[in-house]
Design a protein around this motif. Structure first.
Motif, PDB file in Angstrom:
ATOM      1  N   LYS A   1      24.660   9.457  56.778  1.00  0.00           N
ATOM      2  CA  LYS A   1      24.160   9.276  55.340  1.00  0.00           C
ATOM      3  C   LYS A   1      23.121   8.086  55.456  1.00  0.00           C
ATOM      4  O   LYS A   1      22.458   7.590  54.487  1.00  0.00           O
ATOM      5  N   THR A   2      22.750   7.500  56.641  1.00  0.00           N
ATOM      6  CA  THR A   2      21.844   6.608  56.633  1.00  0.00           C
ATOM      7  C   THR A   2      20.533   7.133  56.529  1.00  0.00           C
ATOM      8  O   THR A   2      20.154   8.367  56.891  1.00  0.00           O
ATOM      9  N   ARG A   3      19.622   6.513  55.609  1.00  0.00           N
ATOM     10  CA  ARG A   3      18.118   6.951  55.535  1.00  0.00           C
ATOM     11  C   ARG A   3      17.140   6.173  55.904  1.00  0.00           C
ATOM     12  O   ARG A   3      17.264   4.749  55.516  1.00  0.00           O
ATOM     13  N   LEU A   4      16.274   6.578  56.652  1.00  0.00           N
ATOM     14  CA  LEU A   4      15.397   5.645  57.506  1.00  0.00           C
ATOM     15  C   LEU A   4      13.958   6.301  57.150  1.00  0.00           C
ATOM     16  O   LEU A   4      13.636   7.372  56.948  1.00  0.00           O
ATOM     17  N   ARG A   5      13.004   5.563  57.214  1.00  0.00           N
ATOM     18  CA  ARG A   5      11.695   5.856  57.421  1.00  0.00           C
ATOM     19  C   ARG A   5      10.789   5.409  58.761  1.00  0.00           C
ATOM     20  O   ARG A   5      10.947   4.092  58.943  1.00  0.00           O
ATOM     21  N   ILE A   6      10.273   6.238  59.384  1.00  0.00           N
ATOM     22  CA  ILE A   6       9.710   5.643  60.699  1.00  0.00           C
ATOM     23  C   ILE A   6       8.036   5.868  60.222  1.00  0.00           C
ATOM     24  O   ILE A   6       7.553   6.875  59.902  1.00  0.00           O
ATOM     25  N   SER A   7       7.377   4.756  60.691  1.00  0.00           N
ATOM     26  CA  SER A   7       5.875   4.832  60.435  1.00  0.00           C
ATOM     27  C   SER A   7       5.107   4.459  61.845  1.00  0.00           C
ATOM     28  O   SER A   7       5.716   3.526  62.544  1.00  0.00           O
ATOM     29  N   VAL A   8       4.146   5.092  61.934  1.00  0.00           N
ATOM     30  CA  VAL A   8       2.902   4.765  63.040  1.00  0.00           C
ATOM     31  C   VAL A   8       1.669   4.090  62.539  1.00  0.00           C
ATOM     32  O   VAL A   8       1.239   4.994  61.606  1.00  0.00           O
ATOM     33  N   GLN A   9       1.355   3.155  62.535  1.00  0.00           N
ATOM     34  CA  GLN A   9       0.003   2.484  62.002  1.00  0.00           C
ATOM     35  C   GLN A   9      -1.058   2.071  63.189  1.00  0.00           C
ATOM     36  O   GLN A   9      -0.437   1.601  64.001  1.00  0.00           O
ATOM     37  N   TRP A  10      -2.173   2.355  63.091  1.00  0.00           N
ATOM     38  CA  TRP A  10      -3.258   2.058  63.941  1.00  0.00           C
ATOM     39  C   TRP A  10      -4.399   1.979  63.595  1.00  0.00           C
ATOM     40  O   TRP A  10      -4.892   2.319  62.392  1.00  0.00           O
ATOM     41  N   ARG A  11      -5.258   1.026  64.096  1.00  0.00           N
ATOM     42  CA  ARG A  11      -6.568   0.804  63.676  1.00  0.00           C
ATOM     43  C   ARG A  11      -7.573   1.347  64.789  1.00  0.00           C
ATOM     44  O   ARG A  11      -7.418   1.342  66.025  1.00  0.00           O
ATOM     45  N   GLU A  12      -8.626   2.042  64.239  1.00  0.00           N
ATOM     46  CA  GLU A  12      -9.602   2.809  65.447  1.00  0.00           C
ATOM     47  C   GLU A  12     -10.903   2.657  64.945  1.00  0.00           C
ATOM     48  O   GLU A  12     -11.248   2.446  63.763  1.00  0.00           O
ATOM     49  N   ALA A  13     -11.850   2.375  66.083  1.00  0.00           N
ATOM     50  CA  ALA A  13     -13.172   2.232  65.939  1.00  0.00           C
ATOM     51  C   ALA A  13     -13.841   3.525  65.315  1.00  0.00           C
ATOM     52  O   ALA A  13     -13.767   4.465  65.760  1.00  0.00           O
ATOM     53  N   HIS A  14     -14.886   3.010  64.459  1.00  0.00           N
ATOM     54  CA  HIS A  14     -15.641   4.175  63.861  1.00  0.00           C
ATOM     55  C   HIS A  14     -17.205   3.775  64.116  1.00  0.00           C
ATOM     56  O   HIS A  14     -17.558   2.660  64.269  1.00  0.00           O
ATOM     57  N   ASP A  15     -18.036   4.611  64.231  1.00  0.00           N
ATOM     58  CA  ASP A  15     -19.348   4.500  64.136  1.00  0.00           C
ATOM     59  C   ASP A  15     -20.144   4.034  62.721  1.00  0.00           C
ATOM     60  O   ASP A  15     -19.757   4.976  61.731  1.00  0.00           O
ATOM     61  N   PRO A  16     -20.782   2.905  62.660  1.00  0.00           N
ATOM     62  CA  PRO A  16     -21.014   2.460  61.322  1.00  0.00           C
ATOM     63  C   PRO A  16     -22.263   3.353  60.651  1.00  0.00           C
ATOM     64  O   PRO A  16     -22.396   3.016  59.470  1.00  0.00           O
ATOM     65  N   GLU A  17     -22.654   3.900  61.256  1.00  0.00           N
ATOM     66  CA  GLU A  17     -23.951   4.692  60.863  1.00  0.00           C
ATOM     67  C   GLU A  17     -23.543   5.547  59.639  1.00  0.00           C
ATOM     68  O   GLU A  17     -24.198   5.594  58.801  1.00  0.00           O
ATOM     69  N   PHE A  18     -22.472   5.971  59.491  1.00  0.00           N
ATOM     70  CA  PHE A  18     -21.990   7.172  58.595  1.00  0.00           C
ATOM     71  C   PHE A  18     -21.578   6.616  57.161  1.00  0.00           C
ATOM     72  O   PHE A  18     -22.267   6.866  56.188  1.00  0.00           O
ATOM     73  N   LEU A  19     -21.005   5.602  57.243  1.00  0.00           N
ATOM     74  CA  LEU A  19     -20.783   4.775  56.181  1.00  0.00           C
ATOM     75  C   LEU A  19     -21.982   4.073  55.455  1.00  0.00           C
ATOM     76  O   LEU A  19     -22.244   4.135  54.125  1.00  0.00           O
ATOM     77  N   HIS A  20     -22.963   3.624  56.190  1.00  0.00           N
ATOM     78  CA  HIS A  20     -24.095   2.921  55.730  1.00  0.00           C
ATOM     79  C   HIS A  20     -24.893   3.791  55.208  1.00  0.00           C
ATOM     80  O   HIS A  20     -25.589   3.699  54.223  1.00  0.00           O
TER      81      HIS A  20
END
Length: 785
Positions: free
Chosen positions: A625-644
């Motif tokens: 009955k133990t309840r857990l949450r597993i998460s994986v978090q990451w930062r990745e590089a993007h090409d700035p051209e598109f958001l600009h």
């Protein structure tokens, strides 16, 4: 040719030893005898074939192979390629050393197999003697053929460097599985690269091993496959009664709106009528809305993710965390008169502590949970034992007896309230979405009350006016004058409305008073000299110092007070490192090598979980009955051209991560191999985008599960690194294809259970700071040893 075959077998055995470098998973002993069906290949004609055939039979008999009757025509039959018989298990592997034998099928002697359309458990071995890269290619191509035969591959087993496959296959496909798979219509990728050897050489049937459990993939309505709605929210949507009730939700916006931008509020309310914005920290917006409006909200280009609120974690070791704070205060503020604020979510029993003089008589409580109530009334709190915040305040009062205490209660799922406290202490303008809502509601209520006043005044002139008034309008009131009873009832109705209006006026004035007091109390935080906060968000927000809450402390910067932030103790709960997949099988490797000297830890692609009770030693098994949450978090590089250019092409991440939770079916290896697993949960859906910057994005994938039964559990992270920084499908010249490292962080959060889950095998040695403890301008207070 015999020498080459022997050399190949030697390479196979050496490969197994090299791949392992450690003991193989525990497994029960094999049966004493196997029923054997083998495929052989004699590339000769007539007399030469007969000679080689009898040499083969002689060699096999010398190994202990007892051939069954009925194969008299085989010696000179060029189409014959199969032998059946029995052999002792200790000699079974020697069959592969005979130069003509290509593939072997083993079934425990006398075992009764299921019906031909039913599945049976098998473990298979592939052709040896290849490089690591070619072994992987062979395994992938073989999977394609076996899948066409109905093969279902297991998860998490020891693949011995891509030389072993484990799974279930229909009984009727067993004979075909030991044929030359290169001749199968699905085997085009096997024919050319592996022309000189059969791909699959060894298949062992294990009828006693039942099929593993695997949960059904959560159903996602058609048209919502590309919407980022978290699984916990989809579980609420599965219950129509719950989905129609307004509740707190969180939205992650594609971009962080500026302070003067109000258009985003209008778009949210247009997509979800009745929605109420309650708070915002950067791109994270807290709203009150119906869950069944989540899909319409997620369709907005403005919204990246819709989810249930993420609460700040409870401290795993409260006593140690409080002791760390007490030590810091005693060293710096023992004899100083200082204004000290305690930020927490649970101050049960604080009034009793004041009465008993454990807390100073001047101690005040500022309850920010009231700002989300239309009536500006704090949320109720349980009436039992003292809360964590009260215990922290008691320790602070003991360490700094001259301190003037302010207890600040916030909703643990409302980081915007922490930001509000920080802004108030820092001397910024006090403003929050909830306070704006309450102000607008009070203004609207005032207008309605004024309208009711005007209407009642007009009615008063009619009901209580003198008879001259009625006689002047005799035609209009003729019927009323004739019916005195109706007139009396109308006067009573007027008095009822007047009394109700007076009550509503008083209630409104009380709300205004509570609003003004709350507003003034928040402003009065300015001048606070020391803040001690016990609330930390370890997932659900960027934890690399990039969250909007942490950036407020650093970028503003926060300088008005010393902010002591509990860092807690997450040792053993997180793993962080470079995305590494040396064998290119799409599974993250937690370390360079497997854990040594443990036959139940045979791979670096699994991270086993352990359990540390609140008062006890760490065990290998999770309690039921133990309840857990597993998460994986990451930062990745993007090409700035598109958001600009205003294009949002990174709603889906470039990297691919999927979490798999496994339960070891038999850790002892007595009934089945220790690398047999049930699949308990898999992450699903589009990952959450926690932050969208011009040149990068932060994403998180989560999975929640309940350990229905006690046992040994492990986490597997299936991962594929991005090929570049440009969105898939966007044309790019070679010089435009830059790449960047991905460093994922895997965290285990205990949601229910008297203790906490830990990573047993691979964990970052030191605690990793959560939000806002990762800000540079706060002082993290570690748990006392």
């Amino acid at each position: 040719m015999y020498t080459a075959r022997a050399s190949s077998l030697a390479c196979f055995l050496l490969n197994l030893a090299a791949v392992a470098g450690f003991a193989a998973p525990l497994a029960p002993p094999p049966p004493e005898t196997y029923d054997v069906r083998l495929r052989y290949q004699i590339n000769a004609f007539r007399n030469e074939r007969v000679t080689q055939y009898f040499e083969m039979i002689k060699s096999l008999k010398a190994m202990g192979f007892q051939m069954k009757d009925g194969a008299e025509s085989d010696p000179d039959n060029p189409d014959a390629n199969e032998l059946t018989g029995t052999i002792a298990s200790k000699n079974a592997r020697q069959l592969l050393s005979e130069r003509h034998v290509r593939s072997v099928l083993l079934v425990p002697a006398g075992a009764k197999l299921p019906a031909e359309n039913e599945f049976v458990h098998v473990q298979m071995e592939l052709a040896p003697g290849l490089s690591v890269e070619r072994e992987r290619m062979l395994a992938d191509a073989t999977r394609v053929v076996l899948k066409a035969l109905g093969f279902r591959e297991a998860t998490g087993y020891d693949n011995r460097g891509h030389t072993r496959l484990v799974g279930m296959i229909p009984v009727k496909s067993l004979p075909a599985s030991i044929d030359d798979l290169r001749k199968n219509p699905a085997g085009q990728n096997l024919a050319a690269p592996f022309a000189t050897q059969w791909p699959l050489i060894f298949t062992e049937v294990q009828p006693s091993v039942s099929a593993w459990r695997e949960p059904a993939a959560p159903a996602i309505p058609k048209g919502q496959e590309d919407l980022s709605i978290t699984p916990d929210l989809r579980a609420v949507l599965a219950n129509p009664a719950e989905a129609s009730k307004p509740r707190h939700l969180e939205l992650l916006l594609a971009v962080t709106p500026t302070e003067d931008n109000v258009e985003w509020r209008r778009l949210l309310k247009q997509a979800a009528p009745g929605l109420r914005v309650e708070g915002r920290v950067g791109p994270l917006v807290a709203v009150l809305a119906r869950p069944d409006q989540a899909a319409e909200l997620a369709k907005l280009s403005l919204v990246s993710t819709v989810r249930l609120p993420r609460s700040a974690r409870p401290q795993a070791n409260v006593a140690a965390s409080i002791a760390g704070l007490e030590k810091t205060l005693r060293e710096g503020y023992r004899d100083r008169a200082v204004r000290l604020a305690i930020v927490d979510s649970d101050f049960r029993g604080w009034q009793e502590a004041v009465k008993s003089k454990q807390l100073p008589a001047s101690t005040k409580l500022l309850d920010l949970t009231a700002e989300r109530s239309p009536d500006l009334v704090p949320e109720p709190a349980p009436a039992d034992a003292p809360g964590v915040g009260t215990r922290t305040a008691l320790a602070a009062a003991a360490a700094a007896p001259r301190a003037e205490l302010t207890l600040i209660r916030i909703d643990p799922a409302a980081p915007d309230q922490v930001l509000l406290v920080a802004r108030a202490i820092n001397g910024d303008r006090v403003q929050s979405e909830s306070l704006l809502n309450r102000g607008e509601e009070l203004d609207t209520a005032r207008v309605i009350l004024n309208t009711r006043h005007e209407e009642l005044n007009q009615e008063r002139a009619t009901v209580l006016g003198d008879f001259a008034h009625f006689e002047a309008q005799a035609d209009k009131y003729a019927d009323l004058l004739k019916d005195k009873k109706a007139m009396a009832e109308r006067r009573q109705e007027y008095f009822r409305k007047r009394d109700q209006l007076n009550k509503d006026e008083q209630a409104h004035q009380a709300r205004v008073s509570r609003y003004l007091k709350l507003y003034n109390d928040i402003n009065a935080l300015r001048g606070t000299q020391v803040v001690a906060s016990d609330l930390v968000w370890d997932e659900g927000q960027p934890v690399d110092g990039g969250s909007a809450l942490s950036r407020y402390f650093d970028d503003r910067p926060f300088h008005a007070a010393l902010w002591l932030q509990s860092a807690g103790d997450t040792r053993g709960q997180n793993w962080a490192g470079l995305l590494h997949d040396a064998d290119s099988n799409g599974v993250l490797e937690f370390g360079p090598t497997p854990v040594k000297d443990r036959r139940d830890r045979w791979t670096n692609e699994l991270n086993f979980l352990g359990w540390k009770p609140s008062d006890g030693t760490t065990s290998l098994d999770l309690p039921a009955k133990t309840r857990l949450r597993i998460s994986v978090q990451w930062r990745e590089a993007h090409d700035p051209e598109f958001l600009h250019n205003g294009e949002d092409l990174y709603r889906r991440p470039l990297a691919q991560f999927r979490l798999v939770v496994l339960r070891q079916r038999d850790p002892s290896g007595q009934k089945m191999a220790a690398d047999e697993f049930d699949v308990i949960a898999r992450s699903s859906g589009v990952p959450e985008r926690l932050e969208n910057q011009v040149s990068s994005g932060v994403y998180e994938q989560t999975v929640e599960f309940t350990a229905d039964e006690a046992g040994r559990y492990a986490v597997r992270v299936e991962a594929i690194a991005p090929a570049g920084i440009r969105p898939p499908g966007v044309p790019a010249l070679p010089f435009m294809q830059a790449t960047g490292e991905v460093r994922p962080r895997v965290f285990v959060q205990t949601l229910a259970g008297n203790g906490r889950a830990l990573f047993l095998d691979y964990a970052t040695e030191e605690s990793q700071l959560g939000v806002p403890a990762d800000a540079r301008r706060v002082v993290p207070i570690p748990a006392a040893k």
